[in-house]
Design an enzyme around this catalytic site. Structure first.
Site, PDB file in Angstrom:
ATOM      1  N   LYS A 115       0.925  -1.254  -0.076  1.00  0.00           N
ATOM      2  CA  LYS A 115       0.051   0.059   0.027  1.00  0.00           C
ATOM      3  C   LYS A 115       0.934   1.297   0.003  1.00  0.00           C
ATOM      4  O   LYS A 115       0.452   2.233  -0.511  1.00  0.00           O
ATOM      5  CB  LYS A 115      -1.043  -0.036   1.439  1.00  0.00           C
ATOM      6  CG  LYS A 115      -1.463  -1.311   1.358  1.00  0.00           C
ATOM      7  CD  LYS A 115      -2.500  -1.469   0.072  1.00  0.00           C
ATOM      8  CE  LYS A 115      -2.678  -2.976  -0.266  1.00  0.00           C
ATOM      9  NZ  LYS A 115      -2.795  -3.601  -1.467  1.00  0.00           N
ATOM     10  N   ARG A 291      -6.325  -7.929 -10.412  1.00  0.00           N
ATOM     11  CA  ARG A 291      -6.776  -9.288 -10.997  1.00  0.00           C
ATOM     12  C   ARG A 291      -8.100  -8.977 -11.581  1.00  0.00           C
ATOM     13  O   ARG A 291      -8.893  -7.905 -11.441  1.00  0.00           O
ATOM     14  CB  ARG A 291      -6.920 -10.221  -9.904  1.00  0.00           C
ATOM     15  CG  ARG A 291      -7.781  -9.680  -8.686  1.00  0.00           C
ATOM     16  CD  ARG A 291      -7.951 -10.421  -7.747  1.00  0.00           C
ATOM     17  NE  ARG A 291      -9.195 -10.024  -6.612  1.00  0.00           N
ATOM     18  CZ  ARG A 291      -8.964  -9.234  -5.920  1.00  0.00           C
ATOM     19  NH1 ARG A 291      -7.590  -8.958  -5.426  1.00  0.00           N
ATOM     20  NH2 ARG A 291     -10.035  -8.843  -5.010  1.00  0.00           N
TER      21      ARG A 291
END
Ligand code: MV4
Length: 479
Positions: A115, A291
């Site tokens: 992150k 994804r």
């Protein structure tokens, strides 16, 4: 691309193979011992046993899967979601073995997996972010000063976390140090990386994510948003597209920001940029999922696209066949995740056999399913059985069709989240669009379902009595 291996199971494996077949590409399934009889195995042109039931002995064994792919002359591997889908080393290993990994380059996976690296990467791209720190906290007193500047409550997040893992709320200054200590040791335990950062806590956000698609020629488009606020403990249950709160202007701003996030990490393929939307309709970048996501069908429906087809075209090096201006929103789509979980018993996994398993069908209904009647739900994997998707011209139509579809979905032998779906569809907060990520916590309790089921049982009883009376009347016709 002549042959595609799908490194996954269940509904997503079938979903991917469906498009491969449409494009004339041969399919290879892999399976664990417990999945021998699974529909995804039967659906594929070829299937190979890769190991025992636990996923770390089968679906997570990247090297074994690559060996299988090489032996069968496979050109490309689609990882689906979960398992190896966001494993940068696996993506790299595919490339090294001259197999196309259907997804972004390992660089993008790595950057977005951290992150802090993600924040650093998008920083120069004018992306709104929640006020906070953008480096790992090393000096706790210094961090406390920053927290005071931001104002409590604040949120501590693990850099290696994501999807809600490794987060801690700090309500006030007094508990700052102790929560920070806990957050760091939890992050070390869970991810082997103690890097944490802090953000202002957005109290009642909505979770809005933007679907993006990028080709290898520098073209990046967005396919509008999905609203995913109906979730329980970070597990999404109902998703929809479009969101009922975005204005065309906000949609365009968020879409353009998402495209910039994709450009910042040289993204290729299908990806999702997650945002928080606060009560004043300010949006903030959270993370990017590298994804194809579970909830992709609602985007396909409102944009008339096949995202798996686009993934394959892009993986073959082709130019995206659509441009941003070609895209328009058509109607409204809803998705309910059907989990083998008992909504009456704290959503505990419900184990057993699908004694009866009949899917609803008809216009406006799509079921992405991975199971069939007579099968057991294995305990080793995610308990999602299928996704029930409905769509119509309007949100009301999609909701109403969802209720009908749920009542025509016959499952016996296990408990599922189907009745929970009815609860959501009938709730005023959901119907009116006035909800946030606290919907389930705020409004749902098992007795809500029980009341609903009792009311339904009463109606069923009344109908039975009416039938009985009608029948009696007919029997009494004098001759
Ligand atoms: C937040 C937040 C409030 N403030 N960040 C949870 C998942 C992960 N992607 C980030 N998450 C959150 N980050 C700030 N600064 C609230 C959440 C959050 C949440 C976000 C999306 C969907 C559901 C959620 C449920 C609880 C908390």
């Amino acid at each position: 691309m002549k042959k595609l291996l799908v490194a996954n199971r269940g509904e997503i494996a079938i979903r991917v193979m469906r498009t491969a077949k449409k494009l004339g590409i041969k399919t290879v399934a892999v399976y664990s011992t417990i999945d021998r009889q699974s529909p995804h195995v039967k659906y594929a042109d070829e299937a190979v046993l890769i190991g025992e039931a636990p996923s770390n002995q089968s679906y997570l064994l990247g090297d074994n899967i690559i060996e299988v792919a090489k032996n069968l002359n496979v050109d490309a591997i689609h990882p689906g979601y979960g398992f190896l889908s966001e494993n940068a080393d696996f993506a790299e290993a595919c490339e090294k073995n001259d197999i196309i990994f259907i997804g972004p380059k390992s660089h993008a996976i790595r950057v977005m997996g951290s992150k802090l690296a993600a924040k650093e990467t998008v920083k120069a791209y004018d992306i709104p972010m929640v006020p906070g720190t953008d480096e790992a906290i090393t000096d706790i007193p210094e961090a406390k000063k920053i927290a005071k500047g931001i104002g409590f409550p604040i949120l501590i997040k693990a850099s290696a976390g994501g999807g809600g893992k490794g987060m801690r709320i700090v309500e006030n200054e007094a508990e700052f140090e102790s929560q920070m200590d806990r957050a760091i040791s939890e992050a070390i335990n869970a991810f082997g990386d103690g890097s944490v950062f802090i953000e202002k806590y957005v109290a009642s956000p909505r979770h809005i994510e933007i679907q993006v698609m990028a080709d290898t020629h520098g073209n990046v488009i967005h396919l509008f948003e999905r609203e995913c606020s109906i979730q329980r403990r970070h597990q999404k249950v109902v998703e929809e597209a479009p969101s009922s709160v975005l204005t065309p202007e906000l949609r365009q701003q968020m879409g353009e920001a998402a495209v910039r996030v994709a450009k910042a990490c040289d993204y290729i393929g299908a990806g999702t940029v997650e945002f928080l939307l606060d009560e004043n309709h300010n949006f903030y970048f959270l993370e990017m999922n590298t994804r194809l996501q579970v909830e992709h069908p609602v985007s396909e429906i409102i944009t008339n696209t096949d995202l798996v087809e686009l993934q394959i075209l892009v993986a073959r090096g082709e130019t995206l066949p659509i441009q941003q201006n070609d895209l328009k929103i058509h109607g409204h789509a809803l998705e309910l995740r059907v989990y083998a979980e008992d909504p009456l018993n704290d959503f505990l996994p419900s184990v057993g056999t699908l004694e009866v398993y009949k899917l609803p069908e008809g216009p406006g209904i799509r079921v992405d399913n991975g199971f069939e009647q007579g099968m057991e739900i294995p305990i080793y994997y995610d308990p999602m059985i299928s996704k029930l998707i409905t769509y119509g011209n309007t949100r009301d139509e999609a909701i109403s069709l969802m209720k009908t579809a749920i009542s025509n979905y016959h499952i016996e032998g296990i408990q599922t989240t189907l009745p929970f779906g009815t609860f959501v569809c009938e709730h005023d907060a959901f119907r009116s669009g006035h909800f946030d990520t606290h919907f389930v916590k705020k409004y749902y309790a098992a007795d809500q379902l029980l009341d609903e089921q009792k009311a339904e049982a009463k109606i069923a009883a009344l109908i039975a009595v009416k039938h009985y009376i009608e029948e009696q009347k007919q029997l009494k016709i004098p001759n």
